[in-house]
Scaffold this motif. Structure first.
Motif, PDB file in Angstrom:
ATOM      1  N   ALA A   1       7.781   6.484  -8.215  1.00  0.00           N
ATOM      2  CA  ALA A   1       9.104   6.117  -7.717  1.00  0.00           C
ATOM      3  C   ALA A   1       9.083   4.938  -6.753  1.00  0.00           C
ATOM      4  O   ALA A   1      10.045   4.170  -6.698  1.00  0.00           O
ATOM      5  N   PHE A   2       8.016   4.771  -5.984  1.00  0.00           N
ATOM      6  CA  PHE A   2       8.071   3.829  -4.876  1.00  0.00           C
ATOM      7  C   PHE A   2       7.064   2.693  -4.878  1.00  0.00           C
ATOM      8  O   PHE A   2       7.232   1.732  -4.153  1.00  0.00           O
ATOM      9  N   VAL A   3       6.023   2.772  -5.654  1.00  0.00           N
ATOM     10  CA  VAL A   3       4.960   1.775  -5.570  1.00  0.00           C
ATOM     11  C   VAL A   3       5.286   0.561  -6.424  1.00  0.00           C
ATOM     12  O   VAL A   3       5.757   0.685  -7.546  1.00  0.00           O
ATOM     13  N   LYS A   4       5.025  -0.605  -5.863  1.00  0.00           N
ATOM     14  CA  LYS A   4       5.190  -1.870  -6.583  1.00  0.00           C
ATOM     15  C   LYS A   4       3.819  -2.326  -7.076  1.00  0.00           C
ATOM     16  O   LYS A   4       2.805  -1.736  -6.785  1.00  0.00           O
ATOM     17  N   ASN A   5       3.799  -3.433  -7.783  1.00  0.00           N
ATOM     18  CA  ASN A   5       2.529  -3.924  -8.328  1.00  0.00           C
ATOM     19  C   ASN A   5       1.642  -4.544  -7.249  1.00  0.00           C
ATOM     20  O   ASN A   5       2.074  -4.777  -6.128  1.00  0.00           O
ATOM     21  N   GLN A   6       0.398  -4.823  -7.658  1.00  0.00           N
ATOM     22  CA  GLN A   6      -0.610  -5.394  -6.761  1.00  0.00           C
ATOM     23  C   GLN A   6      -0.775  -4.540  -5.511  1.00  0.00           C
ATOM     24  O   GLN A   6      -0.827  -5.053  -4.397  1.00  0.00           O
ATOM     25  N   ALA A   7      -0.831  -3.246  -5.689  1.00  0.00           N
ATOM     26  CA  ALA A   7      -0.875  -2.331  -4.554  1.00  0.00           C
ATOM     27  C   ALA A   7      -2.206  -1.606  -4.436  1.00  0.00           C
ATOM     28  O   ALA A   7      -3.000  -1.557  -5.375  1.00  0.00           O
ATOM     29  N   VAL A   8      -2.373  -1.014  -3.272  1.00  0.00           N
ATOM     30  CA  VAL A   8      -3.478  -0.117  -2.977  1.00  0.00           C
ATOM     31  C   VAL A   8      -2.882   1.282  -2.895  1.00  0.00           C
ATOM     32  O   VAL A   8      -1.858   1.483  -2.244  1.00  0.00           O
ATOM     33  N   LEU A   9      -3.505   2.237  -3.561  1.00  0.00           N
ATOM     34  CA  LEU A   9      -3.068   3.627  -3.471  1.00  0.00           C
ATOM     35  C   LEU A   9      -4.123   4.428  -2.743  1.00  0.00           C
ATOM     36  O   LEU A   9      -5.275   4.478  -3.173  1.00  0.00           O
ATOM     37  N   LEU A  10      -3.728   5.048  -1.640  1.00  0.00           N
ATOM     38  CA  LEU A  10      -4.603   5.940  -0.906  1.00  0.00           C
ATOM     39  C   LEU A  10      -4.206   7.368  -1.253  1.00  0.00           C
ATOM     40  O   LEU A  10      -3.023   7.719  -1.173  1.00  0.00           O
TER      41      LEU A  10
ATOM     42  N   ALA B   1       0.840  -1.186   0.000  1.00  0.00           N
ATOM     43  CA  ALA B   1       0.000   0.000   0.000  1.00  0.00           C
ATOM     44  C   ALA B   1       0.879   1.241   0.000  1.00  0.00           C
ATOM     45  O   ALA B   1       2.028   1.200   0.438  1.00  0.00           O
ATOM     46  N   CYS B   2       0.304   2.323  -0.498  1.00  0.00           N
ATOM     47  CA  CYS B   2       1.002   3.605  -0.548  1.00  0.00           C
ATOM     48  C   CYS B   2      -0.023   4.701  -0.316  1.00  0.00           C
ATOM     49  O   CYS B   2      -1.115   4.637  -0.863  1.00  0.00           O
ATOM     50  N   GLY B   3       0.339   5.678   0.478  1.00  0.00           N
ATOM     51  CA  GLY B   3      -0.500   6.843   0.670  1.00  0.00           C
ATOM     52  C   GLY B   3       0.228   8.072   0.168  1.00  0.00           C
ATOM     53  O   GLY B   3       1.296   8.400   0.687  1.00  0.00           O
ATOM     54  N   SER B   4      -0.304   8.731  -0.856  1.00  0.00           N
ATOM     55  CA  SER B   4       0.373   9.901  -1.404  1.00  0.00           C
ATOM     56  C   SER B   4      -0.569  10.726  -2.271  1.00  0.00           C
ATOM     57  O   SER B   4      -1.422  10.177  -2.958  1.00  0.00           O
ATOM     58  N   ASP B   5      -0.350  12.036  -2.235  1.00  0.00           N
ATOM     59  CA  ASP B   5      -1.025  12.938  -3.166  1.00  0.00           C
ATOM     60  C   ASP B   5      -0.073  13.366  -4.272  1.00  0.00           C
ATOM     61  O   ASP B   5      -0.449  14.114  -5.160  1.00  0.00           O
ATOM     62  N   MET B   6       1.156  12.885  -4.216  1.00  0.00           N
ATOM     63  CA  MET B   6       2.154  13.221  -5.233  1.00  0.00           C
ATOM     64  C   MET B   6       2.380  12.014  -6.138  1.00  0.00           C
ATOM     65  O   MET B   6       2.959  11.009  -5.715  1.00  0.00           O
ATOM     66  N   MET B   7       1.905  12.115  -7.364  1.00  0.00           N
ATOM     67  CA  MET B   7       2.011  10.987  -8.277  1.00  0.00           C
ATOM     68  C   MET B   7       3.465  10.669  -8.624  1.00  0.00           C
ATOM     69  O   MET B   7       3.792   9.528  -8.930  1.00  0.00           O
TER      70      MET B   7
ATOM     71  N   GLY C   1       4.153  -1.493   3.155  1.00  0.00           N
ATOM     72  CA  GLY C   1       4.411  -0.536   2.102  1.00  0.00           C
ATOM     73  C   GLY C   1       5.397  -0.964   1.050  1.00  0.00           C
ATOM     74  O   GLY C   1       5.852  -0.158   0.276  1.00  0.00           O
ATOM     75  N   GLY C   2       5.788  -2.214   0.995  1.00  0.00           N
ATOM     76  CA  GLY C   2       6.679  -2.663  -0.060  1.00  0.00           C
ATOM     77  C   GLY C   2       8.077  -2.968   0.418  1.00  0.00           C
ATOM     78  O   GLY C   2       8.403  -2.864   1.592  1.00  0.00           O
ATOM     79  N   GLU C   3       8.940  -3.341  -0.523  1.00  0.00           N
ATOM     80  CA  GLU C   3      10.296  -3.781  -0.217  1.00  0.00           C
ATOM     81  C   GLU C   3      11.134  -2.711   0.458  1.00  0.00           C
ATOM     82  O   GLU C   3      11.902  -3.007   1.361  1.00  0.00           O
ATOM     83  N   ALA C   4      11.043  -1.482   0.005  1.00  0.00           N
ATOM     84  CA  ALA C   4      11.869  -0.419   0.590  1.00  0.00           C
ATOM     85  C   ALA C   4      11.577  -0.281   2.074  1.00  0.00           C
ATOM     86  O   ALA C   4      12.479  -0.123   2.888  1.00  0.00           O
ATOM     87  N   ASP C   5      10.299  -0.345   2.461  1.00  0.00           N
ATOM     88  CA  ASP C   5       9.944  -0.257   3.865  1.00  0.00           C
ATOM     89  C   ASP C   5      10.436  -1.465   4.638  1.00  0.00           C
ATOM     90  O   ASP C   5      10.895  -1.356   5.760  1.00  0.00           O
TER      91      ASP C   5
END
Length: 123
Positions: A39-48, A28-34, A112-116
């Motif tokens: 840069a950070f979101v991987k596949n099969q994700a939820v975007l808030l 999952a990722c929470g962002s208002d900046m596309m 939040g993915g691998e980086a986290d």
């Protein structure tokens, strides 16, 4: 976790993609900046997000995001919903603020993915 689980945890309204609620999500990722999403979101994700424009759907499609969650009660227009339907993307809306919504999903086990994960391993 499935998209249906996300909707339940966030007490969200399903606006589009009712037939995709059993799809598994892994990040999952929470962002208002596309640009951050790119840069950070991987596949099969939820975007808030609280950003409500067609670029959100386009970015989500590029990143294989399977579920968009609009926070703070934001409502996408019909053009956005039509585009999301063509992309087999679930669209949800919750009255929760982004911080709370992300926290609830984290608490339920959606990370939040691998980086986290790498950052957690070094702490």
């Amino acid at each position: 976790m499935t998209v249906k689980d996300v909707a339940k945890i966030l007490n969200a309204t399903v606006l589009s993609g009712e037939d995709q609620l059993d799809v598994e999500v892994h990040d999952a990722c929470g962002s208002d900046m596309m640009s951050d999403v790119l840069a950070f979101v991987k596949n099969q994700a939820v975007l808030l997000t609280g950003l409500v424009n067609v670029q959100v759907v386009r970015t989500a499609d590029m990143m294989d995001i399977v579920c968009l969650v609009f926070v703070r009660g934001k409502q996408p227009d019909e053009d956005m919903l039509a585009m999301a339907r063509r992309k087999d993307m679930v669209v949800l809306s919750t009255s929760l603020r982004m911080y709370r919504a992300c926290g609830l999903l984290w608490e339920a086990g959606l990370r939040g993915g691998e980086a986290d994960a790498d950052a957690e391993a070094t702490v």
